[in-house]
Write a protein that holds these residues in place. Sequence first.
Motif, PDB file in Angstrom:
ATOM      1  N   ASP A 157       5.342  11.087   2.116  1.00 28.67           N
ATOM      2  CA  ASP A 157       6.018  12.505   2.792  1.00 28.67           C
ATOM      3  C   ASP A 157       6.173  12.473   4.296  1.00 28.67           C
ATOM      4  OD1 ASP A 157       6.093  15.210   3.557  1.00 28.67           O
ATOM      5  OD2 ASP A 157       3.934  15.668   3.402  1.00 28.67           O
ATOM      6  N   TYR A 158       7.606  12.259   4.489  1.00 33.34           N
ATOM      7  CA  TYR A 158       7.866  12.246   5.799  1.00 33.34           C
ATOM      8  C   TYR A 158       7.240  13.487   6.936  1.00 33.34           C
ATOM      9  CZ  TYR A 158      10.872   8.277   5.066  1.00 33.34           C
ATOM     10  OH  TYR A 158      11.544   7.177   4.462  1.00 33.34           O
ATOM     11  N   GLU A 159       7.066  14.546   6.173  1.00 25.62           N
ATOM     12  CA  GLU A 159       6.802  15.623   6.887  1.00 25.62           C
ATOM     13  C   GLU A 159       5.270  15.660   7.522  1.00 25.62           C
ATOM     14  OE1 GLU A 159       8.517  18.284   7.538  1.00 25.62           O
ATOM     15  OE2 GLU A 159      10.084  17.310   6.692  1.00 25.62           O
ATOM     16  N   ASN A 160       4.536  14.669   7.104  1.00 28.51           N
ATOM     17  CA  ASN A 160       3.168  14.484   7.709  1.00 28.51           C
ATOM     18  C   ASN A 160       3.261  12.867   8.522  1.00 28.51           C
ATOM     19  OD1 ASN A 160       0.679  13.400   8.244  1.00 28.51           O
ATOM     20  ND2 ASN A 160      -0.111  13.533   6.165  1.00 28.51           N
ATOM     21  N   GLU A 166      15.385   8.254  -3.126  1.00 34.49           N
ATOM     22  CA  GLU A 166      15.269   8.659  -4.390  1.00 34.49           C
ATOM     23  C   GLU A 166      13.873   8.708  -4.928  1.00 34.49           C
ATOM     24  OE1 GLU A 166      16.736   4.336  -4.508  1.00 34.49           O
ATOM     25  OE2 GLU A 166      16.817   6.023  -2.924  1.00 34.49           O
ATOM     26  N   TYR A 167      12.467   8.194  -3.907  1.00 34.80           N
ATOM     27  CA  TYR A 167      11.658   8.114  -4.374  1.00 34.80           C
ATOM     28  C   TYR A 167      10.654   9.190  -3.589  1.00 34.80           C
ATOM     29  CZ  TYR A 167      12.923   3.485  -6.179  1.00 34.80           C
ATOM     30  OH  TYR A 167      13.307   2.567  -6.747  1.00 34.80           O
ATOM     31  N   ARG A 168      11.483  10.004  -3.042  1.00 33.26           N
ATOM     32  CA  ARG A 168      10.745  11.323  -2.288  1.00 33.26           C
ATOM     33  C   ARG A 168      11.342  12.368  -2.781  1.00 33.26           C
ATOM     34  NH1 ARG A 168      11.138   6.987   1.352  1.00 33.26           N
ATOM     35  NH2 ARG A 168       9.192   6.523   2.204  1.00 33.26           N
ATOM     36  N   TRP A 188       0.847  -1.242   0.061  1.00 34.37           N
ATOM     37  CA  TRP A 188       0.067   0.074   0.053  1.00 34.37           C
ATOM     38  C   TRP A 188       0.909   1.172   0.008  1.00 34.37           C
ATOM     39  CZ3 TRP A 188      -2.724   2.892   4.621  1.00 34.37           C
ATOM     40  CH2 TRP A 188      -3.391   3.981   4.233  1.00 34.37           C
ATOM     41  N   CYS A 189       0.785   1.973  -0.921  1.00 33.98           N
ATOM     42  CA  CYS A 189       1.788   3.060  -1.379  1.00 33.98           C
ATOM     43  C   CYS A 189       0.993   4.525  -1.081  1.00 33.98           C
ATOM     44  CB  CYS A 189       2.625   2.795  -2.462  1.00 33.98           C
ATOM     45  SG  CYS A 189       3.434   1.443  -2.830  1.00 33.98           S
ATOM     46  N   VAL A 190       1.394   5.149  -0.439  1.00 34.54           N
ATOM     47  CA  VAL A 190       0.744   6.434  -0.192  1.00 34.54           C
ATOM     48  C   VAL A 190       1.627   7.594  -0.602  1.00 34.54           C
ATOM     49  CG1 VAL A 190      -0.480   8.226   1.349  1.00 34.54           C
ATOM     50  CG2 VAL A 190      -0.567   5.890   1.685  1.00 34.54           C
ATOM     51  N   PHE A 191       1.162   8.096  -1.849  1.00 33.59           N
ATOM     52  CA  PHE A 191       2.268   9.117  -2.575  1.00 33.59           C
ATOM     53  C   PHE A 191       1.729  10.467  -2.579  1.00 33.59           C
ATOM     54  CE2 PHE A 191       3.051   5.104  -5.134  1.00 33.59           C
ATOM     55  CZ  PHE A 191       4.590   5.039  -4.891  1.00 33.59           C
ATOM     56  N   LYS A 192       0.341  10.777  -2.275  1.00 35.97           N
ATOM     57  CA  LYS A 192      -0.385  11.978  -2.117  1.00 35.97           C
ATOM     58  C   LYS A 192      -1.021  12.271  -0.709  1.00 35.97           C
ATOM     59  CE  LYS A 192      -4.224  10.319  -4.629  1.00 35.97           C
ATOM     60  NZ  LYS A 192      -5.081  10.463  -5.821  1.00 35.97           N
ATOM     61  N   PRO A 193      -1.466  13.388  -0.504  1.00 31.49           N
ATOM     62  CA  PRO A 193      -1.989  13.656   0.904  1.00 31.49           C
ATOM     63  C   PRO A 193      -3.291  12.836   0.938  1.00 31.49           C
ATOM     64  CG  PRO A 193      -1.381  15.792  -0.467  1.00 31.49           C
ATOM     65  CD  PRO A 193      -1.001  14.699  -1.333  1.00 31.49           C
ATOM     66  N   THR A 194      -3.319  12.080   1.956  1.00 30.97           N
ATOM     67  CA  THR A 194      -4.343  10.992   2.306  1.00 30.97           C
ATOM     68  C   THR A 194      -4.899  11.134   3.658  1.00 30.97           C
ATOM     69  OG1 THR A 194      -3.537   9.452   0.835  1.00 30.97           O
ATOM     70  CG2 THR A 194      -5.228   8.702   2.457  1.00 30.97           C
ATOM     71  N   ILE A 195      -6.207  11.288   3.706  1.00 32.02           N
ATOM     72  CA  ILE A 195      -6.910  11.695   5.092  1.00 32.02           C
ATOM     73  C   ILE A 195      -6.748   9.960   5.769  1.00 32.02           C
ATOM     74  CG2 ILE A 195      -9.028  11.738   6.565  1.00 32.02           C
ATOM     75  CD1 ILE A 195      -9.793  13.622   4.421  1.00 32.02           C
ATOM     76  N   ASP A 236      -1.009 -11.644   3.192  1.00 29.60           N
ATOM     77  CA  ASP A 236       0.265 -12.307   3.777  1.00 29.60           C
ATOM     78  C   ASP A 236       1.197 -11.461   4.245  1.00 29.60           C
ATOM     79  OD1 ASP A 236      -0.712 -14.740   3.041  1.00 29.60           O
ATOM     80  OD2 ASP A 236       0.069 -15.075   1.420  1.00 29.60           O
ATOM     81  N   LEU A 237       1.674 -10.462   3.516  1.00 29.76           N
ATOM     82  CA  LEU A 237       2.604  -9.540   3.759  1.00 29.76           C
ATOM     83  C   LEU A 237       2.227  -8.127   3.265  1.00 29.76           C
ATOM     84  CD1 LEU A 237       4.964  -8.279   5.233  1.00 29.76           C
ATOM     85  CD2 LEU A 237       6.648  -9.015   3.230  1.00 29.76           C
ATOM     86  N   LEU A 238       1.685  -7.027   4.216  1.00 27.21           N
ATOM     87  CA  LEU A 238       1.315  -5.771   3.320  1.00 27.21           C
ATOM     88  C   LEU A 238       2.486  -4.952   3.851  1.00 27.21           C
ATOM     89  CD1 LEU A 238       0.006  -2.664   4.109  1.00 27.21           C
ATOM     90  CD2 LEU A 238      -0.879  -3.954   2.208  1.00 27.21           C
ATOM     91  N   GLN A 239       3.117  -4.476   2.638  1.00 23.44           N
ATOM     92  CA  GLN A 239       4.250  -3.476   2.771  1.00 23.44           C
ATOM     93  C   GLN A 239       3.909  -1.964   2.515  1.00 23.44           C
ATOM     94  OE1 GLN A 239       7.854  -5.718   1.064  1.00 23.44           O
ATOM     95  NE2 GLN A 239       6.305  -6.044  -0.409  1.00 23.44           N
ATOM     96  N   PHE A 240       4.080  -1.323   3.340  1.00 16.15           N
ATOM     97  CA  PHE A 240       3.739   0.234   3.343  1.00 16.15           C
ATOM     98  C   PHE A 240       4.560   1.030   3.121  1.00 16.15           C
ATOM     99  CE2 PHE A 240       2.594   3.710   6.626  1.00 16.15           C
ATOM    100  CZ  PHE A 240       1.723   4.368   5.857  1.00 16.15           C
ATOM    101  N   HIS A 241       4.059   2.044   2.084  1.00 16.06           N
ATOM    102  CA  HIS A 241       5.387   3.025   1.710  1.00 16.06           C
ATOM    103  C   HIS A 241       4.331   4.244   1.871  1.00 16.06           C
ATOM    104  CE1 HIS A 241       8.046   5.483  -0.689  1.00 16.06           C
ATOM    105  NE2 HIS A 241       7.097   5.962  -1.181  1.00 16.06           N
ATOM    106  N   TRP A 242       5.253   5.199   2.397  1.00 14.76           N
ATOM    107  CA  TRP A 242       4.561   6.601   2.746  1.00 14.76           C
ATOM    108  C   TRP A 242       5.482   7.897   2.316  1.00 14.76           C
ATOM    109  CZ3 TRP A 242      -0.022   7.847   4.976  1.00 14.76           C
ATOM    110  CH2 TRP A 242      -0.085   9.413   5.517  1.00 14.76           C
TER     111      TRP A 242
END
Length: 340
Positions: free
Chosen positions: A126-129, A338-340, A88-95, A118-124
């Motif tokens: 914006d570290y500022e949020n 490199e992805y941020r 689950w990759c969150v690339f834009k502002p999300t509530i 089985d394995l949910l890998q989480f990408h976020w």
Amino acid sequence: MTSTIDVPVHETFQLGEVTVPRLWTGLWQLSSNAWGTAPVSKIRQAMGRHVDSGYTTFADHYGSAELIFGQFRSSLKSPESVFGATKWCVFKPTIVSQETVEAAIRQRIERMQTDRVDLLQFHWQDYENPDYLKAIEIMMQLKARGLIRNIGLCNFDAVRTKEICSRFPAAIVSNQIPFSVVDTRALYALKDVCNKYGIKALTYGTLCGGFLAEKWIGLSEPDHYSGSLNPSQRKYLDMIVKAWGSWALFQELLVALHKIAQRHSVNVSNVATRWVLDHSFVGAVIVGARLGCSEYPLDNLKVYDLVLTDEDRLEIQSVLNRSSGRKLIETIGDCGAEYR
């Protein structure tokens, strides 16, 4: 499915409560025709060949990857014997709320035709949020309800990985990150964080988009814009010639790896993969496969019989010492920057 091929026994490791092999099949090349295309029937047949060879773990979610994997696994007599990792990759502002997180997880469950991830890998992105902490807390609740089997991270740096593991002890089992003989950023702070909190690195880019292979020995630097390179190759060529060193130095690395490979009757890719697997914080290497187009499951298995010597490692290190590998943590940033 019944295999008629004698294959080496896969090395395994513990991922949460599950035992999985140390070589995974990456499905990101299903995201675009730029890597080549094959009919879904051929892709599923290729998945079957991989499972017959002991590759029982598949990873990624791009394009139709989840759908094809779900169709394939549900067709097996024992679907529980095959493990699926997605993201689950969150690339834009999300509530971030119970509803939004659960909706994302249920979408993956539906696409993969299963009752839990089985394995949910989480990408976020914006570290500022700091809402990534809230999202993980909700994932833990969904795990307790049986919708997620294991929670992992994807491209989180050492600082945030430590923050998350400190906040939620034992909640995270893995972090999918880039790691190779060229990209050694993981050997800085992230390695220590993984070891401290008992999480495993799942590495990608370990073969630099296929550049760590015999076929590139003696060749001139390819043209970025010729159209002959796929997206992964363009990405890693940039890293090799602009950040790590030069094409000439990369040729020296390939020659060194080739000499080692010849001594052990394996190939360059096997040596590069074994070098990564020999780091204790690494759980698995995820090898991208162009399923139905180009795949090397049996060749890749040779890594399990390969034991690198101290001499081998010194020969590799002698080339790395002349590169700018140690500076990548400054020029690019920590893993995932490199992805941020």
